[in-house]
Design a protein around this motif. Structure first.
Motif, short mmCIF file in Angstrom:
data_model
loop_
_atom_site.label_atom_id
_atom_site.label_comp_id
_atom_site.label_asym_id
_atom_site.label_seq_id
_atom_site.Cartn_x
_atom_site.Cartn_y
_atom_site.Cartn_z
N GLY A 35 48.96 -16.24 -28.18
CA GLY A 35 49.04 -17.62 -27.72
C GLY A 35 48.09 -17.90 -26.56
N LYS A 36 48.38 -17.38 -25.37
CA LYS A 36 47.58 -17.60 -24.18
C LYS A 36 47.16 -16.27 -23.56
N ILE A 37 45.95 -16.24 -23.02
CA ILE A 37 45.45 -15.04 -22.35
C ILE A 37 45.23 -15.36 -20.87
N ILE A 38 45.87 -14.59 -20.02
CA ILE A 38 45.83 -14.82 -18.57
C ILE A 38 45.16 -13.62 -17.90
N GLY A 39 44.09 -13.86 -17.17
CA GLY A 39 43.44 -12.81 -16.40
C GLY A 39 44.00 -12.75 -14.99
N VAL A 40 44.17 -11.54 -14.48
CA VAL A 40 44.60 -11.36 -13.08
C VAL A 40 43.44 -10.67 -12.37
N VAL A 41 42.87 -11.34 -11.37
CA VAL A 41 41.61 -10.89 -10.78
C VAL A 41 41.72 -10.74 -9.28
N SER A 42 40.78 -9.99 -8.73
CA SER A 42 40.65 -9.88 -7.28
C SER A 42 39.19 -9.62 -6.94
N LEU A 148 49.20 -12.73 -23.33
CA LEU A 148 48.55 -11.45 -23.06
C LEU A 148 47.96 -11.52 -21.65
N PHE A 149 48.43 -10.64 -20.79
CA PHE A 149 47.91 -10.56 -19.43
C PHE A 149 46.84 -9.47 -19.37
N VAL A 150 45.72 -9.80 -18.75
CA VAL A 150 44.61 -8.85 -18.63
C VAL A 150 44.49 -8.45 -17.17
N ASP A 151 44.78 -7.18 -16.88
CA ASP A 151 44.59 -6.63 -15.54
C ASP A 151 43.11 -6.33 -15.38
N MET A 152 42.40 -7.23 -14.72
CA MET A 152 40.94 -7.16 -14.65
C MET A 152 40.49 -6.09 -13.66
N PRO A 153 39.31 -5.49 -13.89
CA PRO A 153 38.74 -4.62 -12.88
C PRO A 153 38.33 -5.46 -11.66
N ILE A 172 43.21 -17.88 -14.88
CA ILE A 172 43.30 -16.66 -14.08
C ILE A 172 44.22 -16.87 -12.89
N VAL A 173 44.79 -15.76 -12.44
CA VAL A 173 45.54 -15.72 -11.19
C VAL A 173 44.76 -14.82 -10.25
N VAL A 174 44.48 -15.31 -9.05
CA VAL A 174 43.67 -14.58 -8.08
C VAL A 174 44.59 -13.89 -7.08
#
Length: 275
Positions: A35-42, A148-153, A172-174
């Motif tokens: 459905g939705k893809i969410i990136g988690v970034v820093s 789907l959550f993507v734990d970004m590098p 994305i969530v920062v």
């Protein structure tokens, strides 16, 4: 440097004449529907990006959604530890990876689930890492997921760029911390997302404060909170603060991050639901 509108020596078109598609998005396999893809970034490592990914995924699973986590931090994978997943991923007869499922129903794929020794370092160059991330999207039997959550590098380098270009990220969530240095670097991640036309759902300040167990006073262990100012400067309308909480550390060490049921991220969860 040649003028972009000049003729290239090996082609007959100017850059502005070219009509080829610049869409680099890849498709999942036929057995997968996301459905939705969410990136988690820093902007840098060590601020708790994997923690926030795990908490968000657990909050969404608790609401009854089908949730997966793609651990794209290939050289520093930690998601399986948060969920107490020790078994290795296996393949099906079609050659797709079957992601292990945590106790709370969250499906996880991580390079640590494929290595014989989970403590072995991943010493790969950027292009190989980027290709592995794409394989984790295309060659995993995710089946049907709501999120789907993507734990970004960390950072804004080659691999995050590849993910932004290759996966249909919905937002994305920062993640940041109270440090001035981290706040500055986070702005780089925000600016990268803006340049890529990626929606910023919200920001999370981890290790924001320590609450005294006796009087309840909030103590700024790592400096005064910067999240409100940073969010205002970057036009981010939703942000959350995560305290230094020994219960989180204990749950992480036990592989039971889903036991944390605080309302720290509820505002961001609400925004994810209405994407």
């Amino acid at each position: 440097m040649a003028d972009c509108n000049s003729k290239c020596s090996d082609c007959s078109q100017t850059c502005s004449d070219r009509k080829e598609s610049s869409n680099f998005l890849i498709e999942p396999n036929a057995s997968t529907k996301i459905g939705k893809i969410i990136g988690v970034v820093s902007g840098k490592g060590g601020v708790g990006k994997s923690l926030i990914t795990s908490l968000l995924a657990s909050d969404m699973a608790r609401k009854g959604y089908k949730v997966g986590i793609l651990d794209a931090d290939i050289t520093g994978p930690s998601i399986p530890k948060y969920f107490g997943i020790n078994e290795k991923a296996v393949g099906n007869k079609e050659g797709l990876i079957i992601p292990p499922v945590a106790e709370n129903g969250v499906r996880v794929v991580s390079v640590n689930l494929l290595l014989e020794d989970s403590e072995a370092p991943v010493i790969w160059r950027g292009p190989i890492v980027a290709n592995v991330v794409k394989q984790f999207y295309q060659e995993v039997e995710w089946k049907e997921l709501d999120y789907l959550f993507v734990d970004m590098p960390p950072g804004t380098g080659d691999v995050p760029l590849t993910i932004f270009q290759s996966l249909p990220i919905d937002g994305i969530v920062v993640v940041t911390s109270p440090s001035d240095l981290v706040s500055m670097i986070v702005k780089k991640a925000v600016n990268m997302a803006n340049m890529m036309n990626i929606k910023i759902i919200g920001a999370v300040e981890n290790m924001s404060y320590l609450k005294c167990p006796d009087c309840g006073k909030e103590m700024s262990v790592f400096g005064e909170s910067k999240i409100a100012d940073t969010a205002k400067e970057e036009n981010i309308d939703t942000f959350s603060r995560i305290p230094i909480n020994p219960d989180i550390s204990r749950s992480t060490d036990a592989g039971r991050i889903f036991d944390i049921k605080e309302d720290y991220l509820f505002d961001i969860v609400d925004k994810i639901e209405i994407l």
